[in-house]
Enzyme design. Structure first.
Site, PDB file in Angstrom:
ATOM      1  N   ARG A  37      26.742  39.075  -6.601  1.00  0.00           N
ATOM      2  CA  ARG A  37      28.039  40.083  -6.426  1.00  0.00           C
ATOM      3  C   ARG A  37      29.244  39.380  -6.876  1.00  0.00           C
ATOM      4  O   ARG A  37      29.981  40.044  -7.271  1.00  0.00           O
ATOM      5  CB  ARG A  37      27.868  40.438  -4.829  1.00  0.00           C
ATOM      6  CG  ARG A  37      28.478  41.758  -4.603  1.00  0.00           C
ATOM      7  CD  ARG A  37      28.003  42.159  -3.308  1.00  0.00           C
ATOM      8  NE  ARG A  37      27.983  43.689  -3.120  1.00  0.00           N
ATOM      9  CZ  ARG A  37      27.925  44.679  -2.157  1.00  0.00           C
ATOM     10  NH1 ARG A  37      27.483  43.983  -0.950  1.00  0.00           N
ATOM     11  NH2 ARG A  37      27.945  45.707  -2.387  1.00  0.00           N
ATOM     12  N   ALA A 159      37.533  55.832   2.679  1.00  0.00           N
ATOM     13  CA  ALA A 159      36.268  56.657   2.395  1.00  0.00           C
ATOM     14  C   ALA A 159      35.866  56.302   0.922  1.00  0.00           C
ATOM     15  O   ALA A 159      36.623  56.072   0.023  1.00  0.00           O
ATOM     16  CB  ALA A 159      36.197  58.243   2.418  1.00  0.00           C
ATOM     17  N   LYS A 215      37.299  53.308  16.028  1.00  0.00           N
ATOM     18  CA  LYS A 215      36.477  53.316  14.346  1.00  0.00           C
ATOM     19  C   LYS A 215      35.192  54.298  14.828  1.00  0.00           C
ATOM     20  O   LYS A 215      34.821  55.086  14.104  1.00  0.00           O
ATOM     21  CB  LYS A 215      36.296  52.184  14.091  1.00  0.00           C
ATOM     22  CG  LYS A 215      35.420  51.968  12.781  1.00  0.00           C
ATOM     23  CD  LYS A 215      35.908  52.511  11.710  1.00  0.00           C
ATOM     24  CE  LYS A 215      35.120  52.913  10.682  1.00  0.00           C
ATOM     25  NZ  LYS A 215      35.539  53.661   9.475  1.00  0.00           N
ATOM     26  N   SER A 263      30.383  72.762   3.835  1.00  0.00           N
ATOM     27  CA  SER A 263      28.754  72.680   4.137  1.00  0.00           C
ATOM     28  C   SER A 263      28.024  71.966   2.800  1.00  0.00           C
ATOM     29  O   SER A 263      28.548  72.179   1.831  1.00  0.00           O
ATOM     30  CB  SER A 263      28.513  73.975   4.196  1.00  0.00           C
ATOM     31  OG  SER A 263      27.149  74.089   4.656  1.00  0.00           O
ATOM     32  N   CYS A 271      27.596  54.934   6.548  1.00  0.00           N
ATOM     33  CA  CYS A 271      28.240  54.619   7.720  1.00  0.00           C
ATOM     34  C   CYS A 271      28.002  55.664   8.828  1.00  0.00           C
ATOM     35  O   CYS A 271      27.981  55.390   9.939  1.00  0.00           O
ATOM     36  CB  CYS A 271      29.793  54.361   7.597  1.00  0.00           C
ATOM     37  SG  CYS A 271      29.796  52.460   6.993  1.00  0.00           S
TER      38      CYS A 271
HETATM   39  P1  NAD Z   1      28.278  45.793   2.011  1.00  0.00           P
HETATM   40  O1  NAD Z   1      26.758  45.620   2.506  1.00  0.00           O
HETATM   41  O2  NAD Z   1      28.661  46.547   0.759  1.00  0.00           O
HETATM   42  O3  NAD Z   1      29.085  44.377   2.026  1.00  0.00           O
HETATM   43  C1  NAD Z   1      28.882  43.349   2.873  1.00  0.00           C
HETATM   44  C2  NAD Z   1      28.947  42.008   2.201  1.00  0.00           C
HETATM   45  O4  NAD Z   1      28.901  40.990   3.133  1.00  0.00           O
HETATM   46  C3  NAD Z   1      27.542  41.646   1.121  1.00  0.00           C
HETATM   47  O5  NAD Z   1      27.868  41.473   0.044  1.00  0.00           O
HETATM   48  C4  NAD Z   1      26.832  40.557   1.948  1.00  0.00           C
HETATM   49  O6  NAD Z   1      26.339  39.756   1.052  1.00  0.00           O
HETATM   50  C5  NAD Z   1      27.949  39.667   2.800  1.00  0.00           C
HETATM   51  N1  NAD Z   1      27.486  39.059   3.824  1.00  0.00           N
HETATM   52  C6  NAD Z   1      26.844  39.160   4.678  1.00  0.00           C
HETATM   53  N2  NAD Z   1      26.651  38.131   5.555  1.00  0.00           N
HETATM   54  C7  NAD Z   1      27.488  37.280   4.912  1.00  0.00           C
HETATM   55  C8  NAD Z   1      27.600  35.788   5.391  1.00  0.00           C
HETATM   56  N3  NAD Z   1      27.341  35.372   6.549  1.00  0.00           N
HETATM   57  N4  NAD Z   1      28.881  35.153   4.689  1.00  0.00           N
HETATM   58  C9  NAD Z   1      29.011  35.553   3.475  1.00  0.00           C
HETATM   59  N5  NAD Z   1      29.065  37.034   3.358  1.00  0.00           N
HETATM   60  C10 NAD Z   1      28.018  37.867   3.883  1.00  0.00           C
HETATM   61  O7  NAD Z   1      29.070  46.409   3.237  1.00  0.00           O
HETATM   62  P2  NAD Z   1      30.327  47.261   3.150  1.00  0.00           P
HETATM   63  O8  NAD Z   1      29.924  48.828   2.908  1.00  0.00           O
HETATM   64  O9  NAD Z   1      31.344  46.712   2.524  1.00  0.00           O
HETATM   65  O10 NAD Z   1      30.619  47.452   4.981  1.00  0.00           O
HETATM   66  C11 NAD Z   1      31.161  46.419   5.639  1.00  0.00           C
HETATM   67  C12 NAD Z   1      31.512  46.679   6.915  1.00  0.00           C
HETATM   68  O11 NAD Z   1      32.475  47.605   6.824  1.00  0.00           O
HETATM   69  C13 NAD Z   1      30.506  47.532   7.751  1.00  0.00           C
HETATM   70  O12 NAD Z   1      30.434  47.221   8.965  1.00  0.00           O
HETATM   71  C14 NAD Z   1      30.821  48.956   7.751  1.00  0.00           C
HETATM   72  O13 NAD Z   1      30.331  49.859   8.557  1.00  0.00           O
HETATM   73  C15 NAD Z   1      32.245  49.030   7.524  1.00  0.00           C
HETATM   74  N6  NAD Z   1      32.778  50.203   6.701  1.00  0.00           N
HETATM   75  C16 NAD Z   1      32.178  50.296   5.513  1.00  0.00           C
HETATM   76  C17 NAD Z   1      33.121  51.466   4.720  1.00  0.00           C
HETATM   77  C18 NAD Z   1      32.529  51.863   3.365  1.00  0.00           C
HETATM   78  O14 NAD Z   1      33.041  53.021   2.874  1.00  0.00           O
HETATM   79  N7  NAD Z   1      31.285  51.215   2.805  1.00  0.00           N
HETATM   80  C19 NAD Z   1      34.110  51.830   5.228  1.00  0.00           C
HETATM   81  C20 NAD Z   1      34.730  51.460   6.477  1.00  0.00           C
HETATM   82  C21 NAD Z   1      33.949  50.608   7.070  1.00  0.00           C
HETATM   83  C1  UGA Z   2      33.537  57.772   5.757  1.00  0.00           C
HETATM   84  C2  UGA Z   2      34.686  58.279   6.494  1.00  0.00           C
HETATM   85  O1  UGA Z   2      35.336  59.407   5.867  1.00  0.00           O
HETATM   86  C3  UGA Z   2      35.741  57.030   6.419  1.00  0.00           C
HETATM   87  O2  UGA Z   2      37.095  57.393   7.093  1.00  0.00           O
HETATM   88  C4  UGA Z   2      35.272  55.876   7.117  1.00  0.00           C
HETATM   89  O3  UGA Z   2      35.909  54.594   6.754  1.00  0.00           O
HETATM   90  C5  UGA Z   2      33.936  55.735   6.420  1.00  0.00           C
HETATM   91  O4  UGA Z   2      32.835  56.607   6.479  1.00  0.00           O
HETATM   92  C6  UGA Z   2      32.931  54.485   6.930  1.00  0.00           C
HETATM   93  O5  UGA Z   2      33.290  54.017   7.983  1.00  0.00           O
HETATM   94  O6  UGA Z   2      32.093  53.902   6.044  1.00  0.00           O
HETATM   95  P1  UGA Z   2      32.534  57.868   3.383  1.00  0.00           P
HETATM   96  O7  UGA Z   2      31.206  57.768   3.995  1.00  0.00           O
HETATM   97  O8  UGA Z   2      32.770  56.846   2.301  1.00  0.00           O
HETATM   98  O9  UGA Z   2      33.642  57.755   4.537  1.00  0.00           O
HETATM   99  O10 UGA Z   2      32.761  59.279   2.592  1.00  0.00           O
HETATM  100  P2  UGA Z   2      33.070  60.604   3.414  1.00  0.00           P
HETATM  101  O11 UGA Z   2      33.983  61.284   2.575  1.00  0.00           O
HETATM  102  O12 UGA Z   2      33.413  60.740   4.766  1.00  0.00           O
HETATM  103  O13 UGA Z   2      31.714  61.350   3.092  1.00  0.00           O
HETATM  104  C7  UGA Z   2      30.423  60.828   3.853  1.00  0.00           C
HETATM  105  C8  UGA Z   2      29.422  62.069   3.733  1.00  0.00           C
HETATM  106  O14 UGA Z   2      29.806  63.349   4.288  1.00  0.00           O
HETATM  107  C9  UGA Z   2      29.172  62.750   2.319  1.00  0.00           C
HETATM  108  O15 UGA Z   2      27.872  62.501   1.985  1.00  0.00           O
HETATM  109  C10 UGA Z   2      29.838  63.739   1.874  1.00  0.00           C
HETATM  110  O16 UGA Z   2      29.265  64.412   0.945  1.00  0.00           O
HETATM  111  C11 UGA Z   2      29.786  64.466   3.310  1.00  0.00           C
HETATM  112  N1  UGA Z   2      30.778  65.415   3.578  1.00  0.00           N
HETATM  113  C12 UGA Z   2      31.788  65.266   3.518  1.00  0.00           C
HETATM  114  C13 UGA Z   2      30.195  66.841   3.585  1.00  0.00           C
HETATM  115  O17 UGA Z   2      29.117  67.150   3.531  1.00  0.00           O
HETATM  116  N2  UGA Z   2      31.029  67.771   3.976  1.00  0.00           N
HETATM  117  C14 UGA Z   2      32.608  67.322   3.927  1.00  0.00           C
HETATM  118  O18 UGA Z   2      33.341  68.462   4.392  1.00  0.00           O
HETATM  119  C15 UGA Z   2      33.109  65.969   3.929  1.00  0.00           C
END
Ligand code: NAD
Ligand code: UGA
Length: 452
Positions: A37, A159, A215, A263, A271
């Site tokens: 990565r 998002a 959150k 819908s 998440c």
């Molecule tokens: P991800 O799996 O894409 O990335 C997490 C990374 O952390 C991985 O690359 C992993 O190798 C690394 N990691 C794990 N343990 C480690 C360690 N001990 N030392 C160093 N690296 C380590 O996850 P993500 O989607 O970025 O989500 C991270 C957090 O953010 C989660 O709690 C998630 O709920 C939150 N979050 C995600 C989103 C989203 O859109 N994906 C949005 C808001 C919040």
């Molecule tokens: C969602 C939240 O929107 C973010 O604010 C948050 O930070 C994030 O989760 C997180 O904690 O990971 P994300 O999952 O990336 O973001 O994308 P969204 O746009 O929320 O869509 C989530 C799912 O709902 C998708 O499958 C999308 O297609 C679906 N969706 C969204 C619907 O079916 N209808 C809608 O009206 C909106």
């Protein structure tokens, strides 16, 4: 200031790239134990696809933005350490299937305690159960040996697919911390980072627990809207109401608002489900089974919607899809991302494979290997073919399913697709993005979600 972020994933990478981009005086190092990565972050092919991300990474990488596997050095040198590691649903032991698996976050805390030399501000960027900061504080303080730690909660609301836009112009930034003079001083340091580009009135500060719980609550409310409109979509199909018209009609009420009422085949992404399960588990843990059941129904409705769609495909195709070619357009959980985690497409494909369908799948950004992993299929499985474009996927198909709302699916030549399909040619728009009337004029037996 020197900033380190542990976790170079979908959140750590883009968020830190934005901080580096907006705060040229700070040096930001994003570290990960996953070498592949980190190599990708240092290459031209970033591991995360997000519109606009390439540009800001390229502008700052090697100047004040670095990606490295040297976790210890980055922690040691940093003034502020973000923890942005994954917090998936636990798959083992107590709380399996619901509680958040906190082993990665705990490893980060222990690593910080082990290697850092001076005082640090430690920021929870990962989404965590309310009161996790208490455990992190215990781990750090038990090993403090004179060092001082301040824990902040700074959950991320971006998002996927719009991450850069969301980071550039957030509705709000939330920072929780101890309400002591030291805690407030730490909060102010992080406020100052964001204030480089976010208007101060959009930077909210609270106590730690409100921030952590906000959150989970935000994701639960967002997902709840989708489950609510999806529940209504089933009723629309039974009554000849049109869910898009209903959503528009209710969304013009300023108390309801128009967003997140689309819908669909069901929400996906890494998440929503995990965070609601976590909320449900917390409610049960705190002796609130009725509250837990209320939020759990959001997930139950989402499961219902995914399976309902697959059942509808089978029943419409004369109750059998065995040996029929079904074209699947879109596999990512939403458009403009290569992320497939918990994508509704996975569940629908699995249901159809169970019915012995032959699937030909096309997604503009999801690689074949990822699809095979998600569907738990080996490389040589001939029940699915991954195609390079929509025309190849739909050729000789009995039905087309649109499962992700990629813009390019709106621009396809559907006459050409129709001419190459078996008749009757069925089309199921699982995202309500196509003009069903125009498709019917071509000859398709076309249906959407929640359209009678
Ligand atoms: P991800 O799996 O894409 O990335 C997490 C990374 O952390 C991985 O690359 C992993 O190798 C690394 N990691 C794990 N343990 C480690 C360690 N001990 N030392 C160093 N690296 C380590 O996850 P993500 O989607 O970025 O989500 C991270 C957090 O953010 C989660 O709690 C998630 O709920 C939150 N979050 C995600 C989103 C989203 O859109 N994906 C949005 C808001 C919040
Ligand atoms: C969602 C939240 O929107 C973010 O604010 C948050 O930070 C994030 O989760 C997180 O904690 O990971 P994300 O999952 O990336 O973001 O994308 P969204 O746009 O929320 O869509 C989530 C799912 O709902 C998708 O499958 C999308 O297609 C679906 N969706 C969204 C619907 O079916 N209808 C809608 O009206 C909106």
């Amino acid at each position: 200031m020197k900033i380190c972020c542990i976790g170079a994933g979908y959140v750590g990478g883009p968020t830190m790239a934005m901080i580096a981009h907006k705060c040229e005086d700070h040096t930001v190092t994003v570290v990960d134990i996953n070498e592949a990565r980190i190599d990708a972050w240092n290459s031209v092919e970033l591991p995360v696809y997000e519109p606009g991300l390439d540009e800001i990474v390229q502008a700052n990488r090697g100047k004040n933005l670095f990606f490295s596997t040297d976790v210890d050095s980055a922690i040691r040198e940093a003034d502020m350490i973000f923890m942005s590691v994954n917090t998936p649903t636990k798959t083992y032991g107590v709380g399996a299937g619901r509680a958040a698996d906190l082993r990665y976050i705990e490893k980060c805390a222990r690593k910080i305690a082990e290697v850092c030399e001076g005082d640090k501000i430690v920021v929870e960027k990962s989404t965590l159960p309310v009161r996790t900061a208490e455990s992190i504080k215990r781990i750090l303080e038990s090993n403090a040996e004179g060092r001082k730690f301040q824990i902040l909660s700074n959950p991320e609301f971006l998002a996927e697919g719009t991450a850069i836009q969301d980071l550039q112009n957030p509705d709000r930034v939330l920072i929780g911390g101890d309400q002591t003079p030291e805690g407030k001083a730490a909060i102010q340091i992080l406020v100052d980072v964001y204030a480089a580009w976010v208007p101060e009135e959009r930077i909210l500060t609270t106590n730690l627990w409100s921030s952590e719980l906000s959150k989970l609550t935000a994701n639960a409310f967002l997902a709840q809207r989708i489950s609510s409109i999806n529940a209504i979509s089933a009723l629309c199909e039974a009554t000849e109401a049109n869910v898009d018209e209903v959503a528009h009609a209710i969304g013009t009420d300023s108390r309801i608002g128009p967003k997140f009422l689309k819908s669909s085949v069901g929400f996906g992404g890494s998440c929503f489900q995990k965070d609601i399960l976590n909320l449900v588990y917390l409610c049960e843990h705190f002796g609130l089974p009725d509250v837990a059941a209320y939020w759990n129904s959001v997930i139950e409705m989402n499961d219902y919607q995914k399976h309902r769609f697959a059942r509808k495909v089978v029943s419409t195709l004369f109750n059998t899809v065995s040996d029929k070619k079904i074209a699947v357009l879109g596999f990512a959980f939403k458009k403009d991302t290569n992320d497939t985690r918990e994508s509704a497409a996975i569940y629908i494909c699995k249901d159809l494979l169970e019915e012995q369908a032959n699937l030909s799948i096309y997604d503009p950004k999801v690689p074949e290997a990822q699809m095979l992993r998600d569907l738990e299929l080996g490389e040589k499985d001939d029940s699915i073919t991954v195609c390079g474009d929509a025309y190849e996927a739909t050729k000789d198909a009995h039905a087309v399913l649109v499962l992700t709302e990629w813009d390019e699916f709106k621009e396809l030549d559907y006459k050409k697709i129709y001419d190459a399909m078996h008749l009757p040619a069925f089309l199921f728009d699982g995202r309500n993005v196509l003009d069903l009337e125009a498709l019917r004029e071509i000859g398709f037996e076309a249906s959407g979600i929640g359209k009678g």
